[in-house]
Design an enzyme around this catalytic site. Structure first.
Site, PDB file in Angstrom:
ATOM      1  N   GLU A  11       0.826  -1.208   0.000  1.00 54.90           N
ATOM      2  CA  GLU A  11       0.000   0.000   0.000  1.00 54.90           C
ATOM      3  C   GLU A  11       0.861   1.259   0.000  1.00 54.90           C
ATOM      4  O   GLU A  11       0.463   2.289  -0.543  1.00 54.90           O
ATOM      5  CB  GLU A  11      -0.944   0.025   1.207  1.00 54.90           C
ATOM      6  CG  GLU A  11      -2.104  -0.952   1.121  1.00 54.90           C
ATOM      7  CD  GLU A  11      -1.785  -2.335   1.646  1.00 54.90           C
ATOM      8  OE1 GLU A  11      -0.608  -2.569   2.015  1.00 54.90           O
ATOM      9  OE2 GLU A  11      -2.687  -3.192   1.683  1.00 54.90           O
ATOM     10  N   LYS A  45     -17.860  -1.758   4.410  1.00 55.88           N
ATOM     11  CA  LYS A  45     -18.114  -2.798   3.412  1.00 55.88           C
ATOM     12  C   LYS A  45     -19.585  -2.833   2.984  1.00 55.88           C
ATOM     13  O   LYS A  45     -19.894  -2.973   1.800  1.00 55.88           O
ATOM     14  CB  LYS A  45     -17.697  -4.154   4.000  1.00 55.88           C
ATOM     15  CG  LYS A  45     -17.718  -5.281   2.981  1.00 55.88           C
ATOM     16  CD  LYS A  45     -17.047  -6.531   3.511  1.00 55.88           C
ATOM     17  CE  LYS A  45     -17.015  -7.599   2.422  1.00 55.88           C
ATOM     18  NZ  LYS A  45     -16.287  -8.793   2.855  1.00 55.88           N
ATOM     19  N   PHE A 105     -12.387  -7.902  13.005  1.00 56.68           N
ATOM     20  CA  PHE A 105     -11.210  -8.307  12.237  1.00 56.68           C
ATOM     21  C   PHE A 105     -10.839  -7.223  11.215  1.00 56.68           C
ATOM     22  O   PHE A 105     -11.691  -6.750  10.478  1.00 56.68           O
ATOM     23  CB  PHE A 105     -11.500  -9.629  11.520  1.00 56.68           C
ATOM     24  CG  PHE A 105     -10.360 -10.074  10.637  1.00 56.68           C
ATOM     25  CD1 PHE A 105      -9.139 -10.431  11.198  1.00 56.68           C
ATOM     26  CD2 PHE A 105     -10.499 -10.130   9.265  1.00 56.68           C
ATOM     27  CE1 PHE A 105      -8.083 -10.835  10.394  1.00 56.68           C
ATOM     28  CE2 PHE A 105      -9.452 -10.538   8.457  1.00 56.68           C
ATOM     29  CZ  PHE A 105      -8.235 -10.889   9.020  1.00 56.68           C
ATOM     30  N   GLN A 106      -9.591  -6.867  11.181  1.00 55.77           N
ATOM     31  CA  GLN A 106      -9.047  -5.840  10.281  1.00 55.77           C
ATOM     32  C   GLN A 106      -9.789  -4.505  10.417  1.00 55.77           C
ATOM     33  O   GLN A 106      -9.992  -3.799   9.437  1.00 55.77           O
ATOM     34  CB  GLN A 106      -9.043  -6.315   8.828  1.00 55.77           C
ATOM     35  CG  GLN A 106      -8.012  -7.426   8.587  1.00 55.77           C
ATOM     36  CD  GLN A 106      -7.727  -7.704   7.137  1.00 55.77           C
ATOM     37  OE1 GLN A 106      -8.581  -7.514   6.284  1.00 55.77           O
ATOM     38  NE2 GLN A 106      -6.521  -8.185   6.838  1.00 55.77           N
ATOM     39  N   MET A 152      23.311  10.314   4.771  1.00 57.08           N
ATOM     40  CA  MET A 152      23.055  11.558   5.495  1.00 57.08           C
ATOM     41  C   MET A 152      23.229  11.335   6.990  1.00 57.08           C
ATOM     42  O   MET A 152      23.715  12.221   7.704  1.00 57.08           O
ATOM     43  CB  MET A 152      21.657  12.088   5.164  1.00 57.08           C
ATOM     44  CG  MET A 152      21.419  13.513   5.629  1.00 57.08           C
ATOM     45  SD  MET A 152      22.593  14.687   4.920  1.00 57.08           S
ATOM     46  CE  MET A 152      21.674  15.315   3.518  1.00 57.08           C
TER      47      MET A 152
END
Lengths: 582, 161
Positions: A72, A184, A134-135, A493
């Site tokens: 993602e 959903k 869930f999730q 750096m």
């Protein structure tokens, strides 16, 4: 046979006409239709449980162009690169919970740099929200500080309006990311879809046209100024105001310095351009600011990487003018005498109608002398392949016509210093947040938004490993990004800071164990090249330019090179370490 | 450090209180009290926030609030003559023998007794912060079992906007 090829091809007008017809469809289909109606031509995403209705709606819908990234984070940086390089809104989709939280870094990156994104996340069904399902993650809550606005859609009937508003908010005023979280069940529910046109959001009316009296004050201050300097930032690029800025500089005869995000907004070849200011800015730019009697910030927000220690910033200034579309930036860090709220393009267009020159010719001679005496330079005595050389080579061979994306670190600063920018939107870089892992995936988005342009992604060997998995989508979609790796085998750096500030106490910077980048590229089906000398570098770069598809070029450089000039944190921009130039 | 009372008119959307209070928190602005309720217009709520800071801070608070899409209007009430009120409920120990004294205090403050238990009273007092502070101090010797204050709600006087 691929289902998608079975659909008859239709023209864009035919498609838009069809999409505008009212229809009884699901929330998912509303989303896809709305995105197409907003003019979105490419979406980056990653499916999962909570967005399955949305992905189901995409099945066989060949008008909807979706690119499956491998993470993602790759998707949102790609959307970001697309947006920065095109000026259009970038769109990405992720599922609920971990899918959504994987976007957080990319959202914050876009927020800090005012990049217009519409971020679509799925969420668990409305009856599960708040149950630790869930999730499930409260992504609107998590991202509240790093979005311009966000929506949790509870009713499918609100969806067309919300999507339309989100695009409007993302791409107007001070731009920024807007999140739409779709449960959903909302994506599954059907309703009558009628496209929304027009938008009216009470409490959201960005000021575009400036207060003319304030602009007059600015013009008067310019005419009186003897040592004026412009600090131009990303706002110039985002407002597509480069031409107006060039005209303004030519008319007023004011030397100009461009911040990291403003670099492509003004041509490096212009006689009044002094380079970048701040921590790794040029001697000419920083000295000009410190001696200026008038500072005009145009679409730049006095970031601490530009000003460094505030109480020692521009000690000789008599007046500071600040042009910004976001009124909250004016006076936030630096006291402003002439505030001008408005769209940079609109402000400059108006100012250009009556701008007169400053009394700056002696001053111009002085700053140009500084620029000639203290140019950016590096020790290039032997055959060793120096990172600055690689950047100069890319700059020369592309003639400044490429779109350059960078990751974050030394190579980013060298790219900012040694690449000669010509066109607006030709630099895509994470300025505000400084996000490692940004450079390569943002190039994918930039390439998709600019299929006819050369896109070069300049990375360090550290950052490129944070999103290297996206080589897969370059390979399978033949996205011809040239992935440059400035490989010094350390976190450069960090090494530089540990050397200069932490007295050579090198702690956990060795990137030993990095893959063979040529083999890594080849493992994904991408051409890989390596160079360790100048001659090899020229040869490899030529081969890369002549190769039609994606190429990874591993430029192996010495690890001890530092970025100069450098201003240490806590110092003023008068306190420049000049390195080899000292 | 000056004390300021700000009125913020917001869309009555879920999460709007979080947006406003979160902004104060992450930018390091102080919230002394915050009250929220419906406004004169359907769909809009009014928040009254008491904060401290110098003029620059107040200006930034206002500008940053305006950046929130759900914020419609921000007014610095304390820039003009204003009326500010808060309400407190004070449950105080009150054996029958002590009640006349307590009732005397309640009456003087134009407060009200809103509940009587076997050995306690609930006193309701409305007024500005100082008045409530004074009431609490006077009741403290009797033993305060529970105290609940609302924070200020406020508006400017007359027709000043």
């Amino acid at each position: 046979m691929n289902v998608e090829t079975q659909q008859p091809k239709r023209s864009k007008e035919e498609l838009m006409e069809k999409l505008r017809q009212p229809d009884h469809i699901t929330g998912s289909e509303i989303l896809l239709r709305s995105l197409l109606l907003e003019g979105v031509d490419c979406v980056f995403g990653y499916p999962g449980g909570a967005v399955l209705y949305i992905y189901d709606a995409m099945h066989g819908f060949s008008d909807f162009n979706h690119l499956l990234t491998r993470h993602e984070q790759g998707a949102i940086h790609a959307a970001d690169g697309y947006a920065r390089s095109t000026g259009k809104v970038g769109v990405c989709i992720a599922t609920s919970g971990p899918g959504a939280t994987n976007l957080v870094t990319g959202i914050a990156t876009a927020y800090m740099d005012s990049v217009p994104l519409v971020v679509i996340t799925g969420n668990v069904a409305t009856n599960f929200i708040g149950t630790d399902a869930f999730q499930e993650a409260d992504i609107t809550g998590i991202t509240m500080p790093i979005t311009k606005h966000s929506y949790l859609v509870r009713d499918v009937n609100d969806l067309p309006r919300i999507i339309h508003e989100a695009f409007h908010i993302a791409n107007s005023g001070r731009k920024g990311p807007v999140l739409i979280d779709i449960p959903k069940d909302v994506s599954a529910q059907k309703t009558i879809f009628e496209p929304v046109t027009g938008v009216s959001i009470r409490g959201y009316n960005p000021t575009v046209q400036p207060n003319k009296l304030q602009v007059d004050k600015l013009l008067k201050a310019i005419e009186e100024a003897e040592r004026p300097v412009i600090i131009a930032g990303g706002g110039v690029v985002y407002a597509d105001a480069s031409e107006e800025l060039i005209e303004f500089v030519n008319k007023t005869r004011i030397p100009i310095t461009t911040t990291l995000l403003g670099l492509s907004g003004f041509p490096s070849a212009h006689e009044l351009w002094l380079g970048m200011p701040g921590m790794h800015g040029t001697y000419a730019a920083n000295t000009a600011i410190q001696n200026a009697d008038l500072i005009i910030s145009i679409g730049s927000r006095f970031d601490d990487r530009v000003t460094m220690r505030l109480d020692g910033f521009a000690p000789n200034v008599k007046k500071i003018a600040h042009i910004d579309v976001d009124p909250a930036e004016i006076g936030k860090n630096v006291k402003t005498d002439i505030p001008v709220v408005g769209d940079v393009k609109a402000v400059l267009e108006f100012a250009n109608t009556k701008a007169k020159p400053a009394k700056s010719e002696a001053w111009i001679a002085q700053v140009q002398k500084n620029a000639a005496e203290f140019p950016l330079r590096y020790n290039d005595n032997n055959d060793e392949l120096k990172p600055q050389f690689v950047i100069e080579m890319i700059s020369e061979t592309t003639g400044g016509e490429a779109i350059v994306t960078t990751d974050v670190g030394q190579h980013q600063m060298w790219a900012a210093q040694f690449y000669r920018f010509k066109n607006p939107r030709s630099l895509v870089t994470s300025g505000g947040l400084g996000t490692m892992g940004f450079g390569f995936p943002s190039a994918i988005g930039a390439q998709l938004g600019n299929p006819d342009k050369l896109v070069v992604s300049i990375n360090g060997d550290g950052g490129v490993q944070m999103c290297a998995q996206e080589l897969a989508i370059c390979a399978i979609n033949n996205i011809p990004v040239k992935v440059v790796i400035i490989n010094n085998q350390v976190l450069g750096m960090v090494r530089q800071w540990q050397e200069i500030i932490y007295e050579n106490r090198y702690s956990h910077i060795d990137l030993a164990g990095s893959p063979d980048f040529v083999k890594l590229a080849e493992a994904y089906g991408v051409k890989g090249l390596r160079a360790t000398t100048k001659e090899e570098a020229r040869k490899a770069w030529k081969e890369a330019m002549e190769t039609p598809g994606p190429v990874v070029i591993d430029f192996v450089v010495p690890k001890g090179e530092n970025v100069f000039p450098m201003v240490k944190a806590g110092d003023t921009i008068s306190d420049m370490l000049m390195g080899d130039a000292e | 450090m000056m004390r300021h009372t700000i009125s913020v008119l917001v869309n009555n959307q879920p999460g709007v209180l979080q947006r406003v209070s979160g902004l104060f928190g992450r930018r390091g602005y102080n919230i002394e009290s915050i009250t929220v309720g419906e406004s004169e217009e359907l769909g809009l709520s009014r928040m009254v926030i008491v904060t401290t800071g110098d003029e620059n801070t107040l200006e930034q608070i206002s500008k940053q609030l305006y950046k929130l899409i759900d914020v419609i209007k921000v007014v610095d009430l304390s820039a003009n003559p204003m009326v500010a009120r808060e309400l407190a409920l004070i449950k105080v120990n009150a054996e029958p023998a002590a009640r006349p004294e307590i009732l005397g205090i309640v009456e003087t403050f134009r407060a009200a007794v809103v509940d009587i238990g076997p050995n306690s009273l609930i006193v309701q007092v409305v007024g500005d912060s100082d008045k409530i502070d004074a009431m609490v101090e006077l009741l403290r010797p009797y033993g305060i079992r529970e105290l609940s204050r609302t924070g200020a709600t406020a508006m400017t006087r007359g027709s000043v906007r």
